[in-house]
Motif scaffolding. Structure first.
Motif, PDB file in Angstrom:
ATOM      1  N   THR A  62     -14.961 -66.896 -25.110  1.00  0.00           N
ATOM      2  CA  THR A  62     -15.845 -66.511 -26.203  1.00  0.00           C
ATOM      3  C   THR A  62     -15.308 -65.275 -26.913  1.00  0.00           C
ATOM      4  O   THR A  62     -14.954 -64.289 -26.270  1.00  0.00           O
ATOM      5  CB  THR A  62     -17.265 -66.247 -25.684  1.00  0.00           C
ATOM      6  OG1 THR A  62     -17.722 -67.414 -24.996  1.00  0.00           O
ATOM      7  CG2 THR A  62     -18.209 -65.929 -26.832  1.00  0.00           C
ATOM      8  N   PHE A  63     -15.285 -65.339 -28.212  1.00  0.00           N
ATOM      9  CA  PHE A  63     -14.758 -64.242 -29.033  1.00  0.00           C
ATOM     10  C   PHE A  63     -15.911 -63.355 -29.484  1.00  0.00           C
ATOM     11  O   PHE A  63     -16.895 -63.820 -30.065  1.00  0.00           O
ATOM     12  CB  PHE A  63     -14.012 -64.804 -30.246  1.00  0.00           C
ATOM     13  CG  PHE A  63     -13.509 -63.758 -31.186  1.00  0.00           C
ATOM     14  CD1 PHE A  63     -12.780 -62.672 -30.727  1.00  0.00           C
ATOM     15  CD2 PHE A  63     -13.759 -63.854 -32.549  1.00  0.00           C
ATOM     16  CE1 PHE A  63     -12.310 -61.701 -31.600  1.00  0.00           C
ATOM     17  CE2 PHE A  63     -13.295 -62.899 -33.423  1.00  0.00           C
ATOM     18  CZ  PHE A  63     -12.572 -61.819 -32.946  1.00  0.00           C
ATOM     19  N   ASP A  64     -15.789 -62.064 -29.217  1.00  0.00           N
ATOM     20  CA  ASP A  64     -16.793 -61.084 -29.602  1.00  0.00           C
ATOM     21  C   ASP A  64     -16.105 -59.967 -30.382  1.00  0.00           C
ATOM     22  O   ASP A  64     -15.494 -59.068 -29.791  1.00  0.00           O
ATOM     23  CB  ASP A  64     -17.507 -60.519 -28.370  1.00  0.00           C
ATOM     24  CG  ASP A  64     -18.671 -59.607 -28.739  1.00  0.00           C
ATOM     25  OD1 ASP A  64     -18.971 -59.500 -29.940  1.00  0.00           O
ATOM     26  OD2 ASP A  64     -19.279 -59.020 -27.826  1.00  0.00           O
ATOM     27  N   LEU A 119     -18.684 -59.103 -37.299  1.00  0.00           N
ATOM     28  CA  LEU A 119     -19.444 -60.253 -36.820  1.00  0.00           C
ATOM     29  C   LEU A 119     -19.910 -60.022 -35.395  1.00  0.00           C
ATOM     30  O   LEU A 119     -19.293 -59.290 -34.620  1.00  0.00           O
ATOM     31  CB  LEU A 119     -18.581 -61.521 -36.890  1.00  0.00           C
ATOM     32  CG  LEU A 119     -18.101 -61.947 -38.275  1.00  0.00           C
ATOM     33  CD1 LEU A 119     -17.150 -63.124 -38.162  1.00  0.00           C
ATOM     34  CD2 LEU A 119     -19.275 -62.293 -39.176  1.00  0.00           C
ATOM     35  N   SER A 120     -20.998 -60.663 -35.063  1.00  0.00           N
ATOM     36  CA  SER A 120     -21.489 -60.629 -33.687  1.00  0.00           C
ATOM     37  C   SER A 120     -20.693 -61.600 -32.836  1.00  0.00           C
ATOM     38  O   SER A 120     -19.748 -62.253 -33.316  1.00  0.00           O
ATOM     39  CB  SER A 120     -22.980 -60.974 -33.663  1.00  0.00           C
ATOM     40  OG  SER A 120     -23.192 -62.262 -34.227  1.00  0.00           O
ATOM     41  N   ALA A 178     -16.795 -56.241 -29.421  1.00  0.00           N
ATOM     42  CA  ALA A 178     -16.220 -55.668 -28.207  1.00  0.00           C
ATOM     43  C   ALA A 178     -14.812 -55.171 -28.487  1.00  0.00           C
ATOM     44  O   ALA A 178     -14.025 -55.838 -29.181  1.00  0.00           O
ATOM     45  CB  ALA A 178     -16.218 -56.693 -27.077  1.00  0.00           C
ATOM     46  N   SER A 179     -14.467 -54.047 -27.924  1.00  0.00           N
ATOM     47  CA  SER A 179     -13.161 -53.438 -28.208  1.00  0.00           C
ATOM     48  C   SER A 179     -12.009 -54.230 -27.594  1.00  0.00           C
ATOM     49  O   SER A 179     -10.941 -54.331 -28.176  1.00  0.00           O
ATOM     50  CB  SER A 179     -13.136 -51.994 -27.692  1.00  0.00           C
ATOM     51  OG  SER A 179     -13.399 -51.962 -26.288  1.00  0.00           O
ATOM     52  N   LYS A 180     -12.222 -54.809 -26.404  1.00  0.00           N
ATOM     53  CA  LYS A 180     -11.155 -55.521 -25.708  1.00  0.00           C
ATOM     54  C   LYS A 180     -11.209 -57.035 -25.902  1.00  0.00           C
ATOM     55  O   LYS A 180     -10.463 -57.757 -25.254  1.00  0.00           O
ATOM     56  CB  LYS A 180     -11.215 -55.201 -24.213  1.00  0.00           C
ATOM     57  CG  LYS A 180     -10.951 -53.745 -23.882  1.00  0.00           C
ATOM     58  CD  LYS A 180     -10.933 -53.514 -22.387  1.00  0.00           C
ATOM     59  CE  LYS A 180     -10.645 -52.044 -22.055  1.00  0.00           C
ATOM     60  NZ  LYS A 180     -10.631 -51.799 -20.596  1.00  0.00           N
ATOM     61  N   ASP A 207     -21.866 -67.683 -46.161  1.00  0.00           N
ATOM     62  CA  ASP A 207     -22.382 -66.413 -45.632  1.00  0.00           C
ATOM     63  C   ASP A 207     -21.258 -65.448 -45.301  1.00  0.00           C
ATOM     64  O   ASP A 207     -21.358 -64.243 -45.548  1.00  0.00           O
ATOM     65  CB  ASP A 207     -23.234 -66.678 -44.386  1.00  0.00           C
ATOM     66  CG  ASP A 207     -24.531 -67.387 -44.723  1.00  0.00           C
ATOM     67  OD1 ASP A 207     -24.912 -67.380 -45.909  1.00  0.00           O
ATOM     68  OD2 ASP A 207     -25.153 -67.970 -43.808  1.00  0.00           O
ATOM     69  N   PHE A 208     -20.170 -65.963 -44.724  1.00  0.00           N
ATOM     70  CA  PHE A 208     -19.011 -65.121 -44.437  1.00  0.00           C
ATOM     71  C   PHE A 208     -18.437 -64.526 -45.721  1.00  0.00           C
ATOM     72  O   PHE A 208     -18.041 -63.354 -45.757  1.00  0.00           O
ATOM     73  CB  PHE A 208     -17.942 -65.919 -43.699  1.00  0.00           C
ATOM     74  CG  PHE A 208     -18.231 -66.129 -42.244  1.00  0.00           C
ATOM     75  CD1 PHE A 208     -19.391 -65.661 -41.674  1.00  0.00           C
ATOM     76  CD2 PHE A 208     -17.325 -66.797 -41.430  1.00  0.00           C
ATOM     77  CE1 PHE A 208     -19.671 -65.852 -40.334  1.00  0.00           C
ATOM     78  CE2 PHE A 208     -17.581 -66.983 -40.087  1.00  0.00           C
ATOM     79  CZ  PHE A 208     -18.756 -66.513 -39.539  1.00  0.00           C
ATOM     80  N   TRP A 209     -18.381 -65.332 -46.774  1.00  0.00           N
ATOM     81  CA  TRP A 209     -17.811 -64.868 -48.032  1.00  0.00           C
ATOM     82  C   TRP A 209     -18.697 -63.792 -48.674  1.00  0.00           C
ATOM     83  O   TRP A 209     -18.201 -62.783 -49.167  1.00  0.00           O
ATOM     84  CB  TRP A 209     -17.614 -66.043 -48.976  1.00  0.00           C
ATOM     85  CG  TRP A 209     -17.173 -65.678 -50.363  1.00  0.00           C
ATOM     86  CD1 TRP A 209     -17.847 -65.849 -51.524  1.00  0.00           C
ATOM     87  CD2 TRP A 209     -15.925 -65.064 -50.723  1.00  0.00           C
ATOM     88  NE1 TRP A 209     -17.123 -65.398 -52.595  1.00  0.00           N
ATOM     89  CE2 TRP A 209     -15.934 -64.906 -52.129  1.00  0.00           C
ATOM     90  CE3 TRP A 209     -14.817 -64.637 -50.010  1.00  0.00           C
ATOM     91  CZ2 TRP A 209     -14.873 -64.335 -52.821  1.00  0.00           C
ATOM     92  CZ3 TRP A 209     -13.761 -64.057 -50.701  1.00  0.00           C
ATOM     93  CH2 TRP A 209     -13.792 -63.918 -52.087  1.00  0.00           C
TER      94      TRP A 209
END
Length: 584
Positions: free
Chosen positions: A322-324, A271-272, A327-329, A107-109
Motif C-alpha cells: 500500500t502506497f501512503d 494525497l492520503s 508517510a516519509s518512508k 479530482d486529482f487535476w
C-alpha cells in the motif's frame, strides 16, 4: 495555396458575397469570383534589413490582429487539461471504470491546480506575476531554438518588440513561465510525462489491472493519445512557436521517468493513503506473477514456489504494497517489475542459471525420457511430463526473436513526426508549409511504389505477447502443464530444492545522488542464461534490462539479508542486558 498566401482571410466579398480571395502580382487581394479588388494587401518583411540590422524597431498591429483572428486566449494548463481529458476517454474506452475520468482523475487535476496555485484559488500565481522576460542570450530560448530547428525548418522563431528585446512568440499566454528553470521547479509546472504519471496515480487509486508497463504499451500502440497529441487541439486554440517545446512529444518516456514523476506528483498533491492492495487485487504480485508465467510459457506449478518466495520476502504485506504519500518512508512500488523479479529469483533458486547447473538438470530430464525397457512405461511417462529448461529455451527463443522483429517493424512504420506542422515564425510560414507538402507527396509516392498502406491501423490491446498451444497461429507448444518434481527432493515431510547453492551480484550500497546504472559494466560478467531470462521478461514488460535487474537485486536483498537484519535488531538489546547484568 491561395488560402495560405492570404493568411486565411475569410471576409465575404462586398459585391458577390463569396469567400474566394487570391493575390495579384501587386500583392493586392481580389475576389476570384467577381474580380473585385479590395484595399487589403499582404505585408512583406524586408529580409535584407533583418539580416543587416538584426533588429526590428516596431511590430505591425495588423500582424497581431491576423495571428489572433479567429482564435482565443488560452493558458498552458488548459492545453494539458485537454490532453488529460483525451487520455481519460481513451482509457475508459478500453474498459477502465468510468469513475476514472469523472471522479478520480478530475479530482486529482483540480487538486493539482489548487496546490500549484494555477486555479481554484483566490490569488493565482499567474495573475500576480509577470511572465519572465527571455532575452536572446537566455538559456531557455536558445534551447527552444535548437529543439525547434528540426521541427519546423528554420531556426529563427523570434520577433522583436519596440524596446529591442527579443522573445519567442507563442499561442498561449503563459508559455514564458515554462522556460524559466527556477519558476518551473518552484511551481511544479505540468509536463507531458506528468500527464501519464497523473493517469498512473488515478489507475492505482482505483486498483485497476492496468500497470505502468501496460499504460506505456498502450501509449506506444497509439491507443492512448500522447505522441503529437497537440494535433487534436480545437481550432480556437492557436498552437504556435514556444508551445511546440511544451506540448511536443515525439518519444515515449521511460518507465523510471514516469514512476519518479508519479511519486513526485503524489507528494505535491499531498494525497492520503491509497486503497490497500489485497490478495484479490490484480496488482498483487501473486496474481501478476501468474500472468507473466503464462506469457513466458512456464509451468503453472512454478506459481506455488513463487508465492513462497513472496511470503519469505514479506512482499505480500499490506504495509509493503500500500502506497501512503503522507508517510516519509513509504515507497511507490513497481508492482509489475516486482512480479517479474520474483519469477527470475525463483528460477535461480531452482536452476541456479549459472550456465552449468541448469543444463545438467536438462540432461537428466532428457535421460528419464530414454530409460531402459525395464520401467519404460512408468519412467518415460514421468519423464515426458518433466519440465526441461533446455527445451523451454529452444521453444521460446525463436518466438522471442520473431516478436522483437515485429515490434521493430511496427515501430519503424509509426508516424512520429506531426502531420500538422508547428509554425515557429510567421516569416517562414510559407516555407514550412511547402516542406510539409513535399514530404507528404514523397511519402504517398513511396507507399504507392512499395504497395503498403500509408495509414497504420492501431493494434488491439492484447494482454499477452505470445500464444502457446496447438493452434495454427500459436508461437509454439505449451509447457504450462509440465512437472517440476525433479527439482525437489523429499526429506521427511518437507520438499527441498535439488539445487543447494545460489549466486547473486554484489549488494552495493550507493548513495542515491551519486549512484548510476551499474548494469552495463556488470552485464559482461553475468551468466548468459540469466541475461537471456532478463531479456525475455524485459521484453514482456517493455522495460530495459537494467531496470529489471535492479528489482531482482532488491528481491534478493529481502530474501537473503532480511533474516540477518531482523536477527541483529533482536540480538542488540539482549547483548546490552547481558553486559548490564554482569557484576564483574
Amino acid at each position: 495555396m491561395d488560402e495560405e498566401l492570404t493568411d486565411g482571410y475569410k471576409e465575404p466579398c462586398v459585391q458577390c458575397g463569396a469567400v474566394a480571395w487570391a493575390l495579384s502580382d501587386g500583392l493586392q487581394f481580389f475576389c476570384k469570383n467577381c474580380h473585385n479588388v479590395i484595399e487589403r494587401t499582404q505585408e512583406i518583411v524586408d529580409v535584407s534589413t533583418y539580416l543587416l540590422n538584426n533588429r526590428i524597431s516596431t511590430l505591425s498591429r495588423s500582424y497581431k490582429k491576423t495571428e489572433r483572428e479567429g482564435g482565443q486566449q488560452w493558458m498552458v494548463c488548459e492545453g494539458f487539461q485537454i490532453i488529460l481529458k483525451r487520455q481519460a476517454e481513451a482509457l475508459v474506452g478500453l474498459g477502465v471504470c468510468p469513475q476514472f475520468k469523472t471522479n478520480v482523475l478530475w479530482d486529482f487535476w483540480k487538486l493539482y491546480l489548487q496546490k500549484t496555485r494555477q486555479a481554484y484559488t483566490r490569488a493565482p500565481v499567474s495573475s500576480t506575476r509577470n511572465p519572465v522576460d527571455l532575452s536572446s542570450e537566455s538559456e531557455p530560448e536558445s534551447a527552444f531554438l535548437s529543439e525547434a530547428s528540426d521541427l519546423s525548418g528554420p531556426t529563427s522563431a523570434s520577433v522583436y518588440s519596440s524596446d529591442g528585446k527579443s522573445s519567442v512568440c507563442s499561442g498561449s499566454l503563459d508559455a514564458a513561465y515554462y522556460f524559466d528553470g527556477k519558476e518551473r521547479r518552484s511551481r511544479h509546472l505540468m509536463s507531458m510525462p506528468r500527464t501519464l504519471a497523473l493517469c498512473h496515480l488515478a489507475l492505482l487509486w482505483l486498483r485497476e489491472a492496468i500497470t505502468l508497463t501496460d499504460l506505456l504499451r498502450l501509449v506506444s500502440k497509439r491507443l492512448v493519445p500522447y505522441v503529437n497529441v497537440h494535433e487534436h487541439f480545437p481550432e480556437e486554440i492557436r498552437f504556435f512557436g514556444r508551445d511546440a517545446v511544451i506540448f511536443r512529444a515525439e518519444t515515449i518516456p521511460s518507465y523510471t521517468k514516469v514512476h519518479m514523476e508519479s511519486l513526485h506528483l503524489a507528494k505535491i498533491l499531498q494525497l492520503s493513503a491509497f486503497p490497500p492492495v489485497s490478495q484479490n487485487c490484480l496488482l498483487h504480485p501473486g496474481l501478476l506473477s501468474l500472468r507473466y508465467l503464462m506469457d513466458a510459457n512456464l509451468p503453472y506449478r512454478l506459481h506455488s514456489l513463487v508465492c513462497q518466495v513472496i511470503e519469505k520476502t514479506a512482499m505480500d504485506k499490506d504495509c509493503f504494497l500500500t502506497f501512503d504519500p503522507s508517510a516519509s518512508k513509504s515507497i511507490l512500488q513497481c508492482y509489475d517489475l516486482q512480479a517479474a523479479a520474483v519469477i527470475i529469483v525463483t528460477l535461480k533458486l531452482l536452476f541456479k542459471l549459472d550456465d552449468q547447473v541448469e543444463w545438467s538438470f536438462s540432461r537428466k530430464a532428457k535421460e528419464k525420457t530414454q530409460e531402459s525397457d525395464q520401467d519404460k512405461k512408468e519412467e518415460s511417462k514421468q519423464g515426458s511430463k518433466m519440465f526441461s529448461l533446455r527445451r523451454w529455451y529452444m521453444i521460446v527463443q525463436p518466438a522471442l526473436e520473431q516478436a522483437r522483429e515485429r515490434e521493430e517493424l511496427v515501430e519503424a512504420k509509426q508516424q512520429w513526426k506531426a502531420k500538422k506542422p508547428v509554425i515557429a515564425s510567421v516569416k517562414h510560414k510559407t516555407v514550412v508549409l511547402k516542406r510539409r507538402r513535399v514530404v507528404e507527396q514523397l511519402q504517398s509516392n513511396f507507399c504507392t511504389l512499395a504497395g503498403s498502406d500509408p495509414e497504420q491501423q492501431p493494434s488491439s490491446p492484447f494482454t499477452f505477447h505470445f500464444l502457446w498451444g496447438k493452434e495454427e497461429d500459436a508461437d509454439g507448444p505449451s509447457l504450462h502443464n509440465k512437472d517440476l518434481s525433479g527439482m525437489l527432493v523429499k526429506e521427511g515431510r518437507e520438499k527441498l530444492l535439488v539445487n543447494k547453492t545460489y549466486w547473486h551480484t554484489d549488494f552495493r550500497h550507493c548513495h542515491k545522488q551519486n549512484c548510476w546504472n551499474h548494469f552495463p559494466d556488470l552485464e559482461p560478467t553475468l551468466p548468459r542464461m540469466y541475461v537471456w531470462v532478463l531479456g525475455l521478461f524485459s521484453f514482456l514488460l517493455g522495460v530495459s534490462e537494467a531496470e529489471l535487474h535492479k528489482e531482482v537485486v532488491k528481491v534478493e536483498q529481502r530474501l537473503i539479508l532480511g533474516k540477518t537484519l531482523s536477527d541483529k535488531r533482536t540480538q542488540k538489546p539482549q547483548r546490552k542486558r547481558k553486559r548490564a547484568a554482569d557484576p564483574v
